[in-house]
Write a protein that holds these residues in place. Structure first.
Motif, short mmCIF file in Angstrom:
data_model
loop_
_atom_site.label_atom_id
_atom_site.label_comp_id
_atom_site.label_asym_id
_atom_site.label_seq_id
_atom_site.Cartn_x
_atom_site.Cartn_y
_atom_site.Cartn_z
N PHE A 16 0.59 -1.10 -0.22
CA PHE A 16 -0.02 0.09 0.06
C PHE A 16 0.98 1.28 -0.06
O PHE A 16 0.55 2.21 -0.64
N LEU A 17 1.93 1.31 0.89
CA LEU A 17 2.86 2.43 0.98
C LEU A 17 3.61 2.41 -0.41
O LEU A 17 3.69 3.93 -0.70
N PHE A 18 3.93 1.50 -1.08
CA PHE A 18 4.71 1.64 -2.25
C PHE A 18 3.86 2.20 -3.34
O PHE A 18 4.48 2.68 -4.31
N LYS A 19 2.60 1.60 -3.52
CA LYS A 19 1.73 2.04 -4.36
C LYS A 19 1.55 3.94 -4.22
O LYS A 19 1.67 4.46 -5.23
N LEU A 20 1.48 4.19 -3.28
CA LEU A 20 1.37 5.64 -2.82
C LEU A 20 2.62 6.19 -3.33
O LEU A 20 2.62 7.31 -3.95
N TRP A 21 3.84 5.80 -2.89
CA TRP A 21 5.01 6.32 -3.14
C TRP A 21 5.24 6.32 -4.87
O TRP A 21 5.60 7.46 -5.31
N ALA A 22 5.04 5.13 -5.32
CA ALA A 22 5.07 5.20 -7.11
C ALA A 22 4.24 6.02 -7.61
O ALA A 22 4.79 6.58 -8.83
N ARG A 23 3.04 6.24 -7.22
CA ARG A 23 2.39 7.21 -7.85
C ARG A 23 2.70 8.64 -7.71
O ARG A 23 2.04 9.35 -8.65
N SER A 24 3.26 8.98 -6.79
CA SER A 24 3.85 10.58 -6.60
C SER A 24 4.92 10.68 -7.47
O SER A 24 5.17 12.08 -7.76
N ILE A 25 5.64 9.94 -8.04
CA ILE A 25 6.74 9.97 -8.91
C ILE A 25 6.48 10.43 -10.09
O ILE A 25 5.75 9.89 -10.82
N ALA A 60 8.96 1.03 -9.37
CA ALA A 60 7.71 1.78 -9.31
C ALA A 60 7.06 2.41 -10.66
O ALA A 60 5.97 2.46 -10.66
N PHE A 61 8.06 2.55 -11.53
CA PHE A 61 7.95 2.69 -12.92
C PHE A 61 7.09 1.76 -13.71
O PHE A 61 5.92 1.88 -14.23
N GLY A 62 7.48 0.51 -13.48
CA GLY A 62 6.71 -0.80 -13.96
C GLY A 62 5.29 -0.90 -13.50
O GLY A 62 4.28 -1.14 -14.07
N TYR A 63 5.26 -0.42 -12.08
CA TYR A 63 3.67 -0.62 -11.43
C TYR A 63 2.86 0.50 -12.20
O TYR A 63 1.79 0.17 -12.42
N SER A 64 3.46 1.71 -12.38
CA SER A 64 2.62 2.57 -13.09
C SER A 64 2.24 2.46 -14.34
O SER A 64 1.41 3.11 -14.87
N ARG A 68 1.95 -6.58 -16.73
CA ARG A 68 2.19 -8.00 -17.26
C ARG A 68 3.61 -8.40 -17.24
O ARG A 68 4.18 -8.57 -18.33
N LEU A 69 4.23 -8.17 -16.28
CA LEU A 69 5.74 -8.50 -16.00
C LEU A 69 5.51 -9.87 -15.16
O LEU A 69 4.87 -10.19 -14.19
N VAL A 70 6.79 -10.20 -15.42
CA VAL A 70 7.33 -11.53 -14.20
C VAL A 70 8.66 -11.29 -13.96
O VAL A 70 9.33 -10.76 -14.86
N THR A 71 8.87 -11.17 -12.48
CA THR A 71 10.18 -10.67 -12.26
C THR A 71 10.91 -11.67 -11.18
O THR A 71 10.11 -12.64 -10.59
N PHE A 72 12.04 -11.69 -11.18
CA PHE A 72 12.69 -12.77 -10.17
C PHE A 72 13.09 -11.92 -8.73
O PHE A 72 13.36 -11.16 -8.85
N VAL A 73 13.05 -13.02 -7.91
CA VAL A 73 12.91 -12.54 -6.50
C VAL A 73 13.82 -13.68 -5.66
O VAL A 73 13.43 -15.09 -6.12
N SER A 74 14.78 -13.30 -4.89
CA SER A 74 15.58 -14.40 -4.14
C SER A 74 14.94 -15.12 -3.30
O SER A 74 13.68 -14.91 -2.83
N GLN A 75 15.24 -16.50 -2.91
CA GLN A 75 14.66 -17.32 -2.16
C GLN A 75 14.97 -16.85 -0.65
O GLN A 75 14.53 -17.79 0.23
#
Length: 216
Positions: A16-25, A60-64, A68-75
């Motif tokens: 939720f916080l990230f979405k607000l942050w991303a939208r402000s940029i 943040a750019f990708g979210y906005s 349709r993304l698939v991204t890698f995240v460590s285990q």
């Protein structure tokens, strides 16, 4: 009695916080982003390659701009939190990195890209560096999906830069952020022996350096 705390339970709040942050940029794009999206709609496999230190503004750019993304995240445990946050942004994650579970994650990403026509996203030098030195995974994936790598750099005007191995960039809310997109890189169809792989990594690193030449 010690009560165990699972940091992953914070994922909804962090998302939720990230979405607000991303939208402000406010993003300023150098490159044909709409053209890349059009290629994706035509089922052309695309992989966005970025540096680990620019993960926050790039995500943040990708979210906005794309869902349709698939991204890698460590285990790792931190990776579990990040994966849950990214999934709440509407994207798909695969778990694995160059140090753990990498091949399995690459093959899973390949299947998702082909089945769901998603754009792949990979941090070229993650998760542990060295900084701005590409790993092999992105070359392997691009060859397997018969796709292209689109170099992406993110340069916020106001940001906190941490003293970490990747010089992690945290953009300030409401700042401007220039997104630089390079020309798509076609990888070789040769067998990826160590010599060929090293040459492809150097080509990609050179393209990434060129994108940052006027901003770093």
């Amino acid at each position: 009695m010690k009560i165990p705390f699972d940091p992953a339970c914070l994922a909804p709040f962090i998302a939720f916080l990230f979405k607000l942050w991303a939208r402000s940029i406010r993003y300023e794009i150098d490159g044909d982003w709409d053209g890349f999206l059009a290629l994706n709609r035509q089922a052309k496999p695309l992989i966005l390659g970025l540096w680990h230190g620019e993960l926050f503004p790039a995500t943040a750019f990708g979210y906005s701009r794309c869902d349709r993304l698939v991204t890698f995240v460590s285990q790792s445990k931190d990776g579990e939190v990040i994966a849950r946050v990214i999934e709440r942004l509407g994207h798909v994650t695969v778990r694995g990195s160059s140090s753990r579970g990498g091949v399995r994650a690459l093959l899973k990403a390949k299947r998702i890209m082909e089945k769901e026509n998603r754009i792949g996203v990979i941090t070229l030098d993650g998760p542990r560096g060295p900084r701005h030195k590409s790993k092999d995974g992105v070359i392997f994936l691009a060859q397997r999906v018969k796709g292209v790598i689109v170099p992406l750099r993110a340069f916020p005007k106001r940001a906190k830069i941490f003293n970490s191995w990747d010089k992690f960039v945290l953009p300030m809310p409401f700042t401007k952020c220039r997104i630089c997109l390079g020309e798509p890189m076609e990888v070789t169809r040769e067998k990826l022996n160590p010599e060929v792989m090293a040459g492809e990594r150097k080509r990609l690193e050179a393209r990434m350096r060129e994108l940052g030449r006027d901003h770093e």
